[in-house]
Motif scaffolding. Sequence first.
Motif: not given
Length: 198
Positions: A23-27, A34, A37
């Motif tokens: 998810a962090a890579k996607k953002e 990540f 936040e």
Amino acid sequence: MDSSKGKRLIYVSEDILQKMETAAKKEGMSVGRFLQEALTGIIKANDLGCTPSKLKEMLQILQTQRNFGEVIVPRSIFVQFMDLVVDDQEREKLLEQWYECGRWHGTYINRTFDDPLTVFKLFLESMGWDLNEVEVKEEKGSIMLICISGTISSKETEMLSKFIEGALNGMDHSIEKKDIMTGMIILECTNERLIVSV
């Protein structure tokens, strides 16, 4: 705890850590940022009275509403719109549409969520009908759903009750008894699947 940096080590399962990394890579951010936040958002939600488990369900509700193509309409405009319905035939047609809309919602929720009644309760609480109380009582295949509002009109009560009837039918519940008056809806129903299996 590292007192010089004011940080604490928290253990996270490998499965969740991998999901966070994805998810962090996607953002386009680090896992640490990540997570910080995400936790800040959860704390803010908790301050508003929304627990982490309820937050997850509320996000699912918002996504469901988006999938339905719903739009937010101020209640005052909605009430004015209903006042335009003067003809009995138009009124009956509108009530049928509310019922069908509810049935569609109920069928979708029933197919999508593990606990459809809990999700539907949250759905009603977030729909903007200004309901003071939404309660679902379950007992041996029998269900009682109670909605109470001190502000909705008789027309709004009638429309909402049709929507709820349709939704319960969409979730395989058969309405056995109803008590509807201005600002109060009480529906008693049974689960059709349980009746068939008996």
